[in-house]
Write an enzyme that holds these catalytic residues in place. Structure first.
Site, PDB file in Angstrom:
ATOM      1  CG  HIS A 235      44.539  97.776 -27.797  1.00 53.74           C
ATOM      2  ND1 HIS A 235      43.583  98.236 -26.928  1.00 53.74           N
ATOM      3  CD2 HIS A 235      44.319  96.454 -27.934  1.00 53.74           C
ATOM      4  CE1 HIS A 235      42.821  97.219 -26.549  1.00 53.74           C
ATOM      5  NE2 HIS A 235      43.237  96.128 -27.146  1.00 53.74           N
ATOM      6  NE  ARG A 297      58.112 105.471 -26.242  1.00 52.79           N
ATOM      7  CZ  ARG A 297      56.864 105.772 -26.607  1.00 52.79           C
ATOM      8  NH1 ARG A 297      56.568 106.972 -27.050  1.00 52.79           N
ATOM      9  NH2 ARG A 297      55.912 104.882 -26.515  1.00 52.79           N
TER      10      ARG A 297
HETATM   11  P1  ADP Z   1      50.668  98.761 -24.640  1.00 54.57           P
HETATM   12  O1  ADP Z   1      51.890  98.843 -23.778  1.00 54.57           O
HETATM   13  O2  ADP Z   1      50.644  97.530 -25.495  1.00 54.57           O
HETATM   14  O3  ADP Z   1      50.379 100.021 -25.397  1.00 54.57           O
HETATM   15  P2  ADP Z   1      48.756  99.485 -22.577  1.00 54.57           P
HETATM   16  O4  ADP Z   1      48.801  98.846 -21.244  1.00 54.57           O
HETATM   17  O5  ADP Z   1      49.315 100.877 -22.695  1.00 54.57           O
HETATM   18  O6  ADP Z   1      49.460  98.519 -23.621  1.00 54.57           O
HETATM   19  O7  ADP Z   1      47.280  99.481 -23.111  1.00 54.57           O
HETATM   20  C1  ADP Z   1      46.960  99.874 -24.442  1.00 54.57           C
HETATM   21  C2  ADP Z   1      45.482 100.186 -24.572  1.00 54.57           C
HETATM   22  O8  ADP Z   1      44.687  99.058 -24.189  1.00 54.57           O
HETATM   23  C3  ADP Z   1      44.998 101.317 -23.701  1.00 54.57           C
HETATM   24  O9  ADP Z   1      45.205 102.579 -24.280  1.00 54.57           O
HETATM   25  C4  ADP Z   1      43.523 100.978 -23.562  1.00 54.57           C
HETATM   26  O10 ADP Z   1      42.833 101.378 -24.703  1.00 54.57           O
HETATM   27  C5  ADP Z   1      43.505  99.461 -23.521  1.00 54.57           C
HETATM   28  N1  ADP Z   1      43.512  98.949 -22.134  1.00 54.57           N
HETATM   29  C6  ADP Z   1      44.593  98.730 -21.372  1.00 54.57           C
HETATM   30  N2  ADP Z   1      44.250  98.282 -20.132  1.00 54.57           N
HETATM   31  C7  ADP Z   1      42.907  98.198 -20.126  1.00 54.57           C
HETATM   32  C8  ADP Z   1      41.929  97.797 -19.143  1.00 54.57           C
HETATM   33  N3  ADP Z   1      42.283  97.371 -17.950  1.00 54.57           N
HETATM   34  N4  ADP Z   1      40.637  97.856 -19.500  1.00 54.57           N
HETATM   35  C9  ADP Z   1      40.259  98.271 -20.729  1.00 54.57           C
HETATM   36  N5  ADP Z   1      41.115  98.652 -21.683  1.00 54.57           N
HETATM   37  C10 ADP Z   1      42.425  98.618 -21.402  1.00 54.57           C
END
Ligand code: ADP
Length: 620
Positions: A235, A297
């Protein structure tokens, strides 16, 4: 316009902000911890204030110290960069309360987007499509399990206060739900102090697509198109590009319009990013792209947007913070070409990406690329902070051109002795899926074995590079730190020992006798090796320079002929090292005394281990 700016950050982003501020004639103030006393961002700024010990929670994360530093230096404004205090609404408010300008959105916008569940609800109300799921108050496990079943497996449990890829659990089967929920809640409360979770549909073949938005204090909001950040490891983003491969104009328009609606819903001011997740199992379709979260940001990957739009986003931030209107209207913004960025990390892919901490004895970047970095040759990768060395950014007329440029740039990057992910990044760009734009967030994990294990480099290729380097010792990258000296005739047959322990016999011609060429660095395709030349049996190996007698190669001490404190004459044998099935004598480089002796017969030694030190006698 702001006349002086304090940058509440370090490393590459502090240097990046200082660059634009200087161009705009703004005085810059850096802050630094103990570990950063001589860091590049400190040297680049007009003024610098020490704010405490190395751990970030005692320095870069202490809001009061930063505000005090701004007061002490007369800085009018504070730019938080990314990470650290950049999304801390309380800090933003105290900056404003101190009568300073906060280079960022209103604290209320940060708060509104701070928790994933509240942000999703707000976005849904504003007509922005959100990932299907449950984002309510009820946290009863049985109730949440029912919601998960309704949404349909696989589902993703997400901590509402989560970030940085932490606090997420994918659940494939109803039977595993309760246990995964409990583990996610435990992690959420220990990492974020908030056990609340939401449940989301797990998107198949997910692509991470985000839109850069910008608002001013006059109610104008524009977007600067999208970035694709689908190449992730655990991630965390690894490669970012703009625009997104396979995005057609109609889809882009709908997506960017949704992003502007999202920003308007929180009266957004400054640079922000709306992150979306797309189900790319059937290409990119507007009805299969959903809001994930907003980052209030500047993002790490902002340079790719700058490269395709010609906009300096930091300049816009400073203009907007000063009260100016956005420099461009939406219809004055367009995409020109393609840009790609890789994050060069001091980490070792071969050991599960463990950070590789230490000094950057040799550091060189290709001139063709934009390099955003916070370190220089001779600098340090500190254990206290994120081990990113630099961002390498390439631009091209189209995706293939940008990618080829970046690929060459990775090959031309030289870092030693710290290990990097350069080889891994190069192999990632070489993947046929990447080349064809067929990316998703699972690609790296599926291909990790090929990406992490370097194909054994072509021995010929490496030897050729090493021989070339030896033959032209004046040329970079020949390490300046030499443990011993080659008494070479104009033509020498030498044996090369590489880091993996393998030996290679090579012929060097035209070795410059006056130039010590015993220690050579070779960089081939992001693969770094140091070569140590071994001498034929019987020839004397002696230290040069400061009298440090370093082990020229890994081996075993088989005899020590001197004792500590003993006087020795130039050329006198000190000890014998057995390596590569040969015996090597290490001799005194000049007349003196054995000031230090760390060798004992039978001892195994690493390359460059300090075996002894000779101190020159007064008269010599
Ligand atoms: P964080 O705030 O920890 O960065 P995010 O919500 O932005 O978390 O999600 C980080 C990553 O996780 C995304 O870029 C994607 O790769 C994966 N991800 C998030 N939500 C989903 C989902 N519903 N299904 C599949 N992958 C997801």
């Amino acid at each position: 316009m702001i006349k002086s700016l304090l940058i509440a950050n370090r490393g590459e982003i502090a240097c990046r902000i200082i660059r634009t501020a200087r161009d705009m004639g703004i005085r810059t103030v850096a802050v630094y911890s103990d570990a950063d006393a001589t860091a590049l961002h400190v040297r680049r700024a007009d003024d610098a204030v020490h704010i405490g010990p190395s751990p970030a929670r005692e320095s870069y994360l202490v809001g009061e110290k930063i505000i005090a530093a701004a007061r002490a230096t007369g800085a009018e404004a504070i730019h938080p960069g990314y990470g650290f205090l950049s999304e801390n609404a309380e800090f933003a408010q105290s900056v404003i309360d101190a009568g300073l300008i906060w280079v960022g959105p209103n604290p209320a916008s940060i708060t509104a987007m701070g928790l994933k569940d509240a942000a999703k609800k707000l976005m849904a109300e504003a007509g922005v499509p959100v990932t299907p799921g449950y984002m309510g108050e009820n946290q009863d496990p049985a109730f949440l399990a029912e919601r998960a079943a309704e949404i349909g497996y696989p589902v993703l449990i997400k901590a509402v206060a989560g970030g940085g890829g932490k606090g997420m659990r994918k659940v494939d089967d109803a039977a595993d739900f309760v246990e995964a929920l409990a583990s996610c809640q435990r992690e959420a409360s220990s990492s974020f102090g908030n056990a609340h979770v939401l449940i989301e549909k797990y998107i198949q073949r997910p692509r991470h697509i985000e839109v850069q938005v910008f608002g001013d204090k006059h109610g104008n909001i524009v977007h600067l198109f999208e970035r694709d950040c689908s190449l992730q490891r655990r991630h965390q983003k690894v490669i970012e590009e703009a625009p997104a491969p396979g995005m057609d104009e109609a889809t882009r328009e709908q997506l960017c319009a949704a992003a502007v609606r999202a920003a308007k819903a929180v009266d957004y001011v400054g640079a922000g990013t709306i992150e979306f997740i797309a189900d790319a199992s059937d290409g990119l379709r507007a009805d299969r792209i959903w809001f994930m979260e907003m980052n209030t940001r500047l993002q790490v990957e902002h340079p790719v947007t700058e490269e395709i739009t010609g906009v300096d986003l930091v300049e816009w931030q400073l203009r907007v913070a000063s009260g100016e209107a956005l420099p461009k209207r939406q219809d004055e913004l367009a995409i020109n070409g393609w840009a790609m960025e890789v994050r060069l990390y001091a980490e070792n892919p071969a050991t599960g990406f463990l950070p590789s901490i230490g000094s950057l004895d040799h550091l060189a970047f290709p001139e063709e690329l934009r390099i955003d970095t916070g370190v220089e040759e001779g600098g340090e990768v500190s254990p206290f902070y994120d081990p990113m060395i630099a961002k390498l950014i390439a631009w091209g007329q189209n995706r293939n051109a940008a990618s080829a440029e970046l690929r060459n740039g990775i090959d031309g990057t030289e870092v030693w002795p710290v290990k990097t992910n350069a080889g891994f990044l190069g192999r990632l760009l070489d993947l046929p899926e990447f080349a064809s734009g067929d990316v998703d967030t699972g690609l790296i994990a599926r291909e990790v074995d090929t990406l992490v294990t370097p194909p054994e480099p072509e021995t010929d290729e490496l030897l050729e590079a090493a021989a070339l380097l030896c033959a032209s010792p004046g040329q970079s990258p020949v390490s300046a730190a030499l443990g011993f000296r080659l008494n070479a005739p104009s033509r020498a047959e030498a044996r090369i020992l590489d880091d993996s322990g393998a030996t290679h016999d090579v012929v060097f011609s035209e070795v410059d006798e006056d130039h010590p060429t015993a220690d050579v660095l070779a960089f081939v395709s992001g693969f770094a090796r140091r070569y140590v030349l071994a001498q034929p049996r019987g020839s004397g190996l002696g230290a040069v320079g400061d009298g440090a007698i370093l082990s020229p190669m890994p081996g075993r001490i088989i005899a020590v002929d001197v004792t500590a404190g003993q006087s020795v004459a130039k050329g006198q044998k000190l000890l014998t090292l057995e390596a590569m099935k040969m015996e090597h004598s290490l001799t005194a480089p000049f007349d003196g005394v054995v000031a230090e002796l760390n060798a004992e017969a039978g001892m195994q030694v690493q390359v460059e281990a300090l075996l002894a030190r000779i101190e020159a006698s007064a008269e010599s």
